[in-house]
Design a protein around this motif. Structure first.
Motif, PDB file in Angstrom:
ATOM      1  N   GLU A 107       0.775  -1.065  -0.061  1.00  0.00           N
ATOM      2  CA  GLU A 107       0.148  -0.025   0.132  1.00  0.00           C
ATOM      3  C   GLU A 107       0.717   1.269   0.093  1.00  0.00           C
ATOM      4  N   GLU A 108       0.737   2.166  -0.890  1.00  0.00           N
ATOM      5  CA  GLU A 108       1.371   3.193  -1.101  1.00  0.00           C
ATOM      6  C   GLU A 108       0.948   4.253   0.279  1.00  0.00           C
ATOM      7  N   ASP A 109       1.925   4.765   0.786  1.00  0.00           N
ATOM      8  CA  ASP A 109       1.894   5.255   2.314  1.00  0.00           C
ATOM      9  C   ASP A 109       1.382   6.891   2.083  1.00  0.00           C
ATOM     10  N   THR A 110       0.480   7.264   0.986  1.00  0.00           N
ATOM     11  CA  THR A 110       0.280   8.309   0.595  1.00  0.00           C
ATOM     12  C   THR A 110      -1.222   8.528   0.507  1.00  0.00           C
ATOM     13  N   THR A 111      -1.806   9.773   0.576  1.00  0.00           N
ATOM     14  CA  THR A 111      -3.266  10.029   0.545  1.00  0.00           C
ATOM     15  C   THR A 111      -3.351  11.225  -0.202  1.00  0.00           C
ATOM     16  N   LEU A 112      -4.604  11.395  -0.845  1.00  0.00           N
ATOM     17  CA  LEU A 112      -5.175  12.470  -1.783  1.00  0.00           C
ATOM     18  C   LEU A 112      -6.192  13.336  -1.185  1.00  0.00           C
ATOM     19  N   GLY A 113      -6.601  12.848  -0.015  1.00  0.00           N
ATOM     20  CA  GLY A 113      -7.583  13.686   0.914  1.00  0.00           C
ATOM     21  C   GLY A 113      -8.860  13.371   0.185  1.00  0.00           C
ATOM     22  N   VAL A 114      -9.216  12.174  -0.052  1.00  0.00           N
ATOM     23  CA  VAL A 114     -10.562  12.001  -0.573  1.00  0.00           C
ATOM     24  C   VAL A 114     -11.686  12.138   0.692  1.00  0.00           C
ATOM     25  N   LYS A 127      -8.283   4.961   2.906  1.00  0.00           N
ATOM     26  CA  LYS A 127      -9.393   4.329   2.613  1.00  0.00           C
ATOM     27  C   LYS A 127     -10.447   5.017   3.449  1.00  0.00           C
ATOM     28  N   VAL A 128     -11.914   5.427   2.822  1.00  0.00           N
ATOM     29  CA  VAL A 128     -12.765   6.088   3.426  1.00  0.00           C
ATOM     30  C   VAL A 128     -13.893   4.931   3.532  1.00  0.00           C
ATOM     31  N   ASP A 129     -14.442   4.812   4.748  1.00  0.00           N
ATOM     32  CA  ASP A 129     -15.603   4.044   5.089  1.00  0.00           C
ATOM     33  C   ASP A 129     -16.667   4.857   5.979  1.00  0.00           C
ATOM     34  N   VAL A 130     -17.706   5.172   5.157  1.00  0.00           N
ATOM     35  CA  VAL A 130     -18.603   5.872   5.902  1.00  0.00           C
ATOM     36  C   VAL A 130     -20.069   4.847   6.095  1.00  0.00           C
ATOM     37  N   TYR A 131     -20.229   4.374   7.461  1.00  0.00           N
ATOM     38  CA  TYR A 131     -21.175   3.277   7.467  1.00  0.00           C
ATOM     39  C   TYR A 131     -21.769   3.781   8.739  1.00  0.00           C
ATOM     40  N   PRO A 132     -22.799   4.571   8.836  1.00  0.00           N
ATOM     41  CA  PRO A 132     -23.387   5.104  10.057  1.00  0.00           C
ATOM     42  C   PRO A 132     -24.137   4.247  10.819  1.00  0.00           C
TER      43      PRO A 132
END
Length: 796
Positions: free
Chosen positions: A202-209, A398-403
């Motif tokens: 996993e690339e240890d970078t983010t794009l701020g999604v 990784k973004v996980d929106v699970y209310p």
């Protein structure tokens, strides 16, 4: 659902032949529609390498190739444009059999020897609609070097058994390879092997999604993952083959991976080109009324606020769960993608798909229900394949929106109830093992099994559902056949049904035809028969979902239907008709709308032609006589709005009015366009049943002679014969056997405004011979009463 057997064997060990497997799966509830052997008739196709390509001397569009197939080199003439020296290709040799019965033989093309044929995917049995676009019009160029001269099916898994399953709407979990594998393992008693899902690097970078769900009704979970350094190219041959066998056309590696995971797990995925996602922001919202959106198929569609869309900060990106947008689709220039794995409301997806007339592989799964907990597994599996195929680098982001996380349900079931309903003697341990094979945890607590249901089995809601699960995996064919037990009751018709049969037989014998009409009528029908405003016949039971106004209420009278029939016959030049119908009318209860209406059985009789009021009266008398109904009487009715005043009578049995009969009112005749006089009777058939006595009672023939007297009396014209007959009955006493009206006279010997009515009266005593004195005494009593009560005199 198309399931390639070789792919299925990756998840479950199968030692059965495909026919036996199909039978076993059908018996356990996974119905097999059919099995197709892909490439079963194809022979003589081997791997070859193109050594040289030369222009055909006698044809501009043909070339001569030298093909090395291992032990020899063949000369083959072809018109293919997509071949190059060094390509590995499928070669059909002399005597080969290809798809659709094509047989290959050596020959000459424009004077040059051709010893075989280079094959396309279609010629090897792959349907044209599943072939990748770049290979549709050319030879199949194999993806890598293979041993020359070996059978093509030994190096590419093209030959396979394709099993087609019919998936019912309550089992969306089976719209996946893993779902079918789970059912297969439970059915044949084998173990299930899940793919090992892990992401190596996993690339240890983010794009701020960023992800925000506004429409929580339409979307309950949204996962976004980012992959950079994407290389868009064809997917490997093994993946293409599996997709094609499952009925999906390969497109490119990224698209193929999302489709592969959807087929494998049943979770639809979608990939966006992140360069077209403004602000790297995902917003799940309701569409705006009239919002225009162009989908991947190039069609601009009009959305409304009942639909859910995936959008960025400025525009829509996809119709949630149905199809992505044209602007953000993956192209050859794509370098970074945002991978969506989400859970959408099945009812909203179904409604959206129907409104737009757009059904996709994704929508067909979402609309049946996808487990929200699959989203993360599917996203990771797709990332794993992207890494494994070298299609890109997965970011750690990784973004996980699970209310509201979906949890497993726990239920209590009675193990004794299982055997009681199935008629089996399955042990508790065996029940637990069966449920375990379906990934349902079961623990014994006293008289109950405490079962924990996985979130992908929403169809298991009540105890009876587990009876079915245990029964189908145990094997319905193993349940022993037993004779039915219970009290044997001889069937037969009820008393009311028998009386109805007698009534129909009697009317048929009198020349009537039975009619059957709809119970649904128009509310305007009561107006045509002049029903008063306050009549109960205007109180209808109204249908919630009528076909139209003409059939929007339940009938409160059989008369309108009968008049429609008579009118139709008259207008079609039928000179005379007799008809009847026994049917129900429906009267609402006054207590409330939730109560069922009263359903009353009525009889209607209609006739026209060589008929009059007395013809109908005779029919009624004959019918009642056949039914053994005594005490029949008729009473003048002058105020009924449907019938002609002065030609109408109530039908009585004792003191009970059982119906009405008479000539139709002229206004009603006009309403129904009736050109002939019509005579009708309406009777309460339920009351008639109560008065019916079908048992015939016999009495011995009289031993003693009867005495008869004729009696002619003069009465006022307004006096009805019924009044005279009533006096005769009252005064005749036990000696009166019968009386018969034989003459009504108006003329010179009778005063104006009067009439002469003559009867023959019969007297008899059952135990002795009568004397003249006894009879004369009764005659005098009758005459005295007539004089006192109605002013009648003996005619001289």
């Amino acid at each position: 659902m198309l399931v390639p057997l070789k792919w299925l064997k990756e998840y479950v060990e199968i030692d059965l032949d495909v026919t036996q497997l199909a039978d076993d799966m059908t018996m356990s509830g996974s119905k097999v529609e059919g099995v197709e052997r892909l490439g079963k008739d194809i022979t003589g196709v081997v791997v070859g390498k193109i050594e040289s390509i030369e222009q055909h001397p006698n044809a501009d569009k043909l070339v001569i190739t030298k093909i090395n197939i291992g032990e020899e080199t063949l000369q083959i003439v072809t018109g293919a444009k997509n071949i190059n020296v060094g390509d590995y290709v499928p070669v059909a040799t002399h005597g080969a059999n290809l798809a659709e019965g094509l047989k290959i033989k050596k020959g000459k093309l424009r004077g040059e020897v051709s010893e075989g044929m280079l094959c396309s995917q279609e010629e090897l049995g792959i349907p044209n609609n599943l072939i990748p676009e770049e290979l549709k019009d050319g030879i199949w160029i194999l993806d890598q070097p293979y041993p020359l001269g070996v059978n093509i099916f030994d190096v590419v898994e093209l030959q396979d058994d394709i099993i087609e399953f019919e998936i019912t709407s309550n089992r969306p979990d089976c719209l996946s390879m893993m779902g079918i594998a789970r059912e297969t393992a439970a059915t044949i008693g084998s173990s299930l092997k899940y793919p090992e899902v892990y992401i190596k690097e996993e690339e240890d970078t983010t794009l701020g999604v960023k992800v925000k769900i506004e429409d929580l009704e339409g979307c309950t979970r949204y996962i976004a993952r980012v992959i950079k350094d994407v290389k868009i190219e064809p997917s490997p041959l093994w993946m293409q083959q599996r997709l094609m066998k499952a009925g999906v056309r390969p497109i490119s590696n990224i698209v193929d991976i999302t489709n592969y995971v959807m087929l494998e797990y049943g979770q639809p995925l979608h990939a966006f080109d992140i360069n077209y996602v403004e602000g790297n922001s995902i917003l799940v919202r309701k569409a705006k009324n009239g919002e225009a959106f162009k989908t991947l198929d190039g069609v601009e569609r009009q959305l409304d606020e009942t639909m859910t869309v995936i959008a960025d900060e400025a525009k829509g990106l996809a119709i949630a769960g149905v199809m992505g947008g044209e602007e953000s689709e993956i192209t050859d220039a794509t370098t970074t993608i945002l991978l969506e794995s989400a859970h959408f409301n099945k009812d909203k997806i179904r409604a959206t798909s129907k409104k737009l007339g757009l059904r996709t592989e994704a929508s067909s799964r979402y609309e049946k229900g996808v487990d929200a907990n699959l989203a993360a597994i599917a996203a990771d599996r797709a990332c794993q394949l992207i890494e494994a195929l070298g299609a890109g680098k997965v970011l750690k982001e990784k973004v996980d929106v699970y209310p509201e996380k979906k949890e497993k349900r726990t239920l209590k079931i009675r193990h004794q109830r299982m055997n009681g309903l199935l008629g089996t003697n399955i042990s508790i341990d065996e029940m637990i093992e069966i449920l375990k094979s379906l990934e349902i945890t079961a623990v014994l607590e006293g008289e109950h099994l405490i079962v924990t249901v996985p979130t992908f089995r929403d169809d298991l809601q009540i105890e009876a559902d587990f009876v079915e699960e245990i029964g189908r995996i145990y094997g319905f064919d193993k349940i022993p056949s037993t004779m039915a037990k219970g009290n044997i009751v001889v069937g037969g018709k009820t008393n009311g049904q028998m009386i109805e049969d007698i009534t129909k037989e009697g009317l048929l014998s009198l020349g009537f035809n039975e009619i059957l009409t709809y119970s649904f009528i128009s509310p305007k029908s009561v107006e045509k028969i002049n029903v008063s405003e306050d009549s109960i016949k205007r109180n209808f039971v109204r249908l919630l979902n009528p076909l139209g106004d003409e059939t929007s209420v339940m009938r409160t009278s059989l008369l309108p239907n009968m008049l429609e029939v008579l009118s139709r016959n008259i207008n079609r030049k039928v000179e005379e008709a007799r008809a009847f119908e026994i049917g129900s009318i429906f009267i609402p209860q006054r207590e409330g709308k939730d109560q069922l209406p009263y359903e009353v059985s009525n009889l209607v009789i209609g006739m026209y032609g060589q008929e009059d009021f007395y013809s109908l009266k005779g029919v009624i008398e004959g019918l009642f006589n056949r039914l053994g109904i005594s005490g029949l009487d008729f009473e003048v009715e002058k105020n009924h709005p449907t019938y002609h005043p002065g030609r109408t009578a109530n039908i009585l049995v004792g003191n009970h009015i059982v119906g009405i009969m008479g000539e139709l009112h002229p206004q009603v005749m006009e309403n129904y366009d009736l050109s002939k006089r019509c005579y009708l009777a309406e009777l309460d058939f339920n009351l008639m049943i109560q008065f019916t006595r079908v048992d015939t009672m016999y009495k011995p023939l009289p031993k003693y002679p009867a005495m008869t007297r004729d009696l002619a009396i003069v009465v006022n014209e307004s006096v009805m014969v019924k009044e005279i007959e009533k006096i005769i009955q009252q005064q005749g006493g036990d000696l009166l056997e019968s009386f018969q009206l034989f003459d009504v006279y108006r003329g010179n010997q009778v005063a104006e405004g009067s009439k002469s009515v003559a009867y023959t009266i019969t007297y008899r005593h059952m135990e002795r011979t009568l004397t003249d004195e006894e009879v004369n005494k009764v005659q005098e009593a009758i005459m005295t009463s007539i004089k006192e009560e109605i002013g009648g005199t003996l005619r001289e």
